[in-house]
Every structure is written in C-alpha cells, then in structure tokens.
Write an enzyme that holds these catalytic residues in place. Structure first.
Site, PDB file in Angstrom:
ATOM      1  N   SER A 151       0.857  -1.199   0.000  1.00  0.00           N
ATOM      2  CA  SER A 151       0.000   0.000   0.000  1.00  0.00           C
ATOM      3  C   SER A 151       0.883   1.236   0.000  1.00  0.00           C
ATOM      4  O   SER A 151       2.042   1.186   0.459  1.00  0.00           O
ATOM      5  CB  SER A 151      -0.868   0.024   1.257  1.00  0.00           C
ATOM      6  OG  SER A 151      -1.486   1.293   1.425  1.00  0.00           O
ATOM      7  N   TYR A 164      -1.314  -0.729  10.328  1.00  0.00           N
ATOM      8  CA  TYR A 164      -1.474  -1.087   8.902  1.00  0.00           C
ATOM      9  C   TYR A 164      -0.247  -0.637   8.119  1.00  0.00           C
ATOM     10  O   TYR A 164       0.342  -1.418   7.360  1.00  0.00           O
ATOM     11  CB  TYR A 164      -2.739  -0.411   8.378  1.00  0.00           C
ATOM     12  CG  TYR A 164      -3.032  -0.670   6.914  1.00  0.00           C
ATOM     13  CD1 TYR A 164      -3.520  -1.902   6.490  1.00  0.00           C
ATOM     14  CD2 TYR A 164      -2.840   0.334   5.963  1.00  0.00           C
ATOM     15  CE1 TYR A 164      -3.790  -2.138   5.147  1.00  0.00           C
ATOM     16  CE2 TYR A 164      -3.116   0.115   4.628  1.00  0.00           C
ATOM     17  CZ  TYR A 164      -3.593  -1.126   4.223  1.00  0.00           C
ATOM     18  OH  TYR A 164      -3.866  -1.352   2.888  1.00  0.00           O
TER      19      TYR A 164
HETATM   20  N1  LIG Z   1      -8.623  -0.417  -0.373  1.00  0.00           N
HETATM   21  C1  LIG Z   1      -7.523   0.321  -0.368  1.00  0.00           C
HETATM   22  O1  LIG Z   1      -7.585   1.579  -0.369  1.00  0.00           O
HETATM   23  C2  LIG Z   1      -6.177  -0.324  -0.413  1.00  0.00           C
HETATM   24  C3  LIG Z   1      -5.080   0.501  -0.709  1.00  0.00           C
HETATM   25  C4  LIG Z   1      -3.808  -0.059  -0.756  1.00  0.00           C
HETATM   26  C5  LIG Z   1      -3.637  -1.404  -0.528  1.00  0.00           C
HETATM   27  N2  LIG Z   1      -4.704  -2.192  -0.239  1.00  0.00           N
HETATM   28  C6  LIG Z   1      -4.438  -3.613  -0.004  1.00  0.00           C
HETATM   29  O2  LIG Z   1      -5.093  -4.378  -0.979  1.00  0.00           O
HETATM   30  C7  LIG Z   1      -5.474  -5.638  -0.433  1.00  0.00           C
HETATM   31  C8  LIG Z   1      -6.968  -5.837  -0.661  1.00  0.00           C
HETATM   32  O3  LIG Z   1      -7.648  -4.748  -0.056  1.00  0.00           O
HETATM   33  P1  LIG Z   1      -9.201  -4.480  -0.297  1.00  0.00           P
HETATM   34  O4  LIG Z   1      -9.410  -3.061  -0.056  1.00  0.00           O
HETATM   35  O5  LIG Z   1      -9.658  -5.113  -1.564  1.00  0.00           O
HETATM   36  O6  LIG Z   1      -9.779  -5.273   0.977  1.00  0.00           O
HETATM   37  P2  LIG Z   1     -11.166  -6.008   1.259  1.00  0.00           P
HETATM   38  O7  LIG Z   1     -12.230  -5.520   0.336  1.00  0.00           O
HETATM   39  O8  LIG Z   1     -11.368  -5.912   2.712  1.00  0.00           O
HETATM   40  O9  LIG Z   1     -10.811  -7.532   0.857  1.00  0.00           O
HETATM   41  C9  LIG Z   1      -9.851  -8.207   1.626  1.00  0.00           C
HETATM   42  C10 LIG Z   1      -9.663  -9.601   1.069  1.00  0.00           C
HETATM   43  O10 LIG Z   1      -8.733 -10.284   1.932  1.00  0.00           O
HETATM   44  C11 LIG Z   1      -9.365 -11.464   2.439  1.00  0.00           C
HETATM   45  N3  LIG Z   1      -8.988 -11.699   3.824  1.00  0.00           N
HETATM   46  C12 LIG Z   1      -9.178 -10.876   4.885  1.00  0.00           C
HETATM   47  N4  LIG Z   1      -8.733 -11.440   6.009  1.00  0.00           N
HETATM   48  C13 LIG Z   1      -8.253 -12.668   5.649  1.00  0.00           C
HETATM   49  C14 LIG Z   1      -7.673 -13.740   6.376  1.00  0.00           C
HETATM   50  N5  LIG Z   1      -7.520 -13.704   7.713  1.00  0.00           N
HETATM   51  N6  LIG Z   1      -7.312 -14.855   5.695  1.00  0.00           N
HETATM   52  C15 LIG Z   1      -7.486 -14.920   4.363  1.00  0.00           C
HETATM   53  N7  LIG Z   1      -8.032 -13.947   3.614  1.00  0.00           N
HETATM   54  C16 LIG Z   1      -8.415 -12.828   4.262  1.00  0.00           C
HETATM   55  C17 LIG Z   1     -10.853 -11.205   2.320  1.00  0.00           C
HETATM   56  O11 LIG Z   1     -11.544 -12.433   2.204  1.00  0.00           O
HETATM   57  P3  LIG Z   1     -12.770 -12.886   3.161  1.00  0.00           P
HETATM   58  O12 LIG Z   1     -13.093 -11.755   4.089  1.00  0.00           O
HETATM   59  O13 LIG Z   1     -13.877 -13.199   2.211  1.00  0.00           O
HETATM   60  O14 LIG Z   1     -12.226 -14.081   3.853  1.00  0.00           O
HETATM   61  C18 LIG Z   1     -10.931 -10.397   1.035  1.00  0.00           C
HETATM   62  O15 LIG Z   1     -10.939 -11.244  -0.084  1.00  0.00           O
HETATM   63  C19 LIG Z   1      -5.073  -5.606   1.042  1.00  0.00           C
HETATM   64  O16 LIG Z   1      -3.820  -6.231   1.211  1.00  0.00           O
HETATM   65  C20 LIG Z   1      -4.960  -4.122   1.329  1.00  0.00           C
HETATM   66  O17 LIG Z   1      -4.064  -3.860   2.369  1.00  0.00           O
HETATM   67  C21 LIG Z   1      -5.973  -1.680  -0.177  1.00  0.00           C
END
Ligand SMILES: NC(=O)c1ccc[n+]([C@@H]2O[C@H](COP(=O)([O-])OP(=O)(O)OC[C@H]3O[C@@H](n4cnc5c(N)ncnc54)[C@H](OP(=O)(O)O)[C@@H]3O)[C@@H](O)[C@H]2O)c1
Length: 274
Positions: A151, A164
C-alpha cells in the site's frame, strides 16, 4: 502479447471481493488460470463465476491466513488444482477494526494490542508464509512472478493507521530482500502500492466528511477503482515487466508525491484530530 499471461497458473489470495477479485478477473482476461482464496468458499462464488466468464479456469481455495500454517496449506491446494504455479498475487490483507469489524482509524497513543496483533498476523506472518510456501513451486516455472499487494501507506506517513502502515512497509522490505535472494532462481518479486481504493476496507473512509478530507491530499482528487489497480498486477505478472524485480509500484493518484501539503487542493480539518 507481451502484456498477456496466456497459460500462466496464478494464485490470487484475498480474491472474494475488492482489489483481489478484480486482479483474479484481470489475470483470467489476460489468459491465466486462477486459484482464488478467501476464508469461506461461499464468499468466492462470484469471483469463480467472473474468472470463468473471463475465460480462465478457476480453483477456489479456503484458508484463514491469520492461522499459523494456513499459508502452506493454501499454496499446496492451489498448486494441486492448477498443476503448478507461475504467478502469485498475494493480496489478502487487513486493517485494524472495531468490535463491529469496521475499519478503525486510531492514533497510536490510543491504540492497543488488538489494533496491532491481528494486523501483523495476517499482513506480515501470512505474507511470509505464503511466499515461503510458494517458492519451491515458483522456482520450477520459467515465468515466475510474485506480487505482494502492499500500500502507499507503506511508503508514506499514515497517521492513525500505524499498524497497517507498518505491516505494509514490512511487506515492501520482504519483497526487496526476496527479489535479491530469488533472482538467481528466476523468480521476480515486486510490491504493488495502491493509494485510496474504494472497497469494503475503506468503507468508513468514504463517508461524507472523512472522504473530503482524505481526497484533499490526493492530487487526482478521487477514489481509485479496483479495476485501475488490477492491470498493474497483470503487468507485474507478465513478460512486459521481465526486467522489473524488487520494485514497489505506486499507483496512488499522486498522494505520496503530494504528501507534505502540496497537493494544491483545499484541505478541510482532519476529522480524526483530537
Ligand atoms: N482499499 C484500499 O484503499 C487499499 C489501498 C492499498 C492497498 N490495499 C491492499 O489491498 C489488499 C486488498 O484490499 P481491499 O481493499 O480489496 O480489501 P477487502 O475488500 O477488505 O478484501 C480483503 C480480502 O482479503 C481477504 N482476507 C481478509 N482477512 C483474511 C484472512 N484472515 N485470511 C485470508 N483472507 C483474508 C478477504 O476475504 P474474506 O473476508 O472473504 O475471507 C478479502 O478477499 C489488502 O492487502 C490491502 O491492504 C488496499
């Protein structure tokens, strides 16, 4: 064609929704077969359908990466379903949450171990486990690429999200070390660093009042979409990036460049100020 990943066997973790789902579909669209993971099989149903509709085979895998050993089991299941592994996009990640499971922005001095341990467990230990388990299979591939979804919070100050941000910086550090260590094995390792993307994770930050403040720091002045991030993962997985390893590719609407107050956009007061 260099941007395609035809015939690649890819694992995308955290693919039930958000960025991971978009990456899985984009990889299938670019020619890959894709194993997808989440904590329940039910949560993966839509992703599996979308991957197949995009032309790829889909292998659903269930694993809770907060549990020790789950990463190894997940990689083994994915490899069995795919017949090998060429591409890993380790995307599963978490942020600190409150009792309702809603993402929580909390200054360090008011945070507790509950804001840290679960985040470190999944984002650091989970990442290391998945990478360690993937290595013996990636070395057998002639086109191995591992991408870790870090991120922009890992490359800039992110007050209120210290746990985070620390884990996202740790991911970049691991990526850099492995890029050196695994280069002679023919395995590329890169990090992808999105800015603020509209997903469930950032739901509370998209609320009126908070969103205006957050976007005032973003030169592009808008939330990014998952579909803008996904092609960058395909790029890092593809031959188009064959010389790229150990890189942290930032896609953030300019927020990390503008940090320090030079975004040129008027800034409302922080809703998180004490
Ligand atoms: N959104 C942002 O602004 C942003 C920015 C930069 C980076 N990121 C990174 O991008 C990635 C995805 O983010 P997102 O925003 O798409 O998040 P999200 O919508 O919350 O999705 C998170 C994903 O991770 C899975 N997950 C969560 N906890 C888990 C666990 N204990 N074991 C296995 N799987 C797990 C969830 O699956 P289930 O809950 O269905 O199990 C879901 O598929 C993350 O690494 C986040 O740090 C996000």
């Amino acid at each position: 064609m260099v941007f395609r990943v035809d015939g690649a066997r890819a694992l995308v973790t955290g693919a039930s929704r958000g960025i991971g789902k978009a990456v899985a579909v984009a990889l299938a669209d670019a020619g890959a077969d894709v194993a997808v993971s989440a904590r329940t099989g039910e949560a993966l149903n839509d992703t599996v359908k979308a991957v197949r509709a995009a032309g790829g085979s889909a292998v659903p895998c269930v694993a809770d990466l907060s549990h020790e050993g789950a990463g190894a089991g997940l990689v083994a299941e994915a490899v069995e379903g795919l017949g090998g592994l060429d591409v890993l996009v380790h995307n599963a990640g978490v942020i600190a949450v409150d009792e309702q499971g809603t993402s929580r922005v909390v200054p360090l001095e008011h945070s507790g171990s509950g804001d840290w341990r679960p985040v470190v467990d999944v984002n650091v230990h989970g990442t290391v486990e998945v990478l360690r388990a993937a290595h013996p299979f990636l070395v057998k591939s002639q086109r191995a690429s591992a991408v870790v979804m870090s991120s922009v919070a890992g490359v800039m100050g992110t007050p209120g999200m210290e746990s985070y941000a620390a884990t996202k910086a740790a991911q970049i550090s691991v990526v850099r070390s492995l890029a050196v260590a695994w280069a002679s094995d023919g395995v590329r390792v890169n990090a992808l660093c999105p800015g603020w993307v509209a997903t469930d994770m950032t739901g509370p930050m998209q609320a009126a009042g908070v969103s205006d403040w957050l976007l005032s720091h973003v030169p592009q002045g808008r939330w990014l979409s998952c579909e803008e991030v996904a092609p960058l993962a395909v790029f890092l997985a593809s031959g188009a990036s064959s010389a790229v390893t150990g890189h942290a590719l930032v896609a953030d609407g300019g927020v990390s460049i503008a940090e320090g107050g030079l975004s040129g956009r008027p800034k409302p007061a922080s809703p998180f100020a004490a």
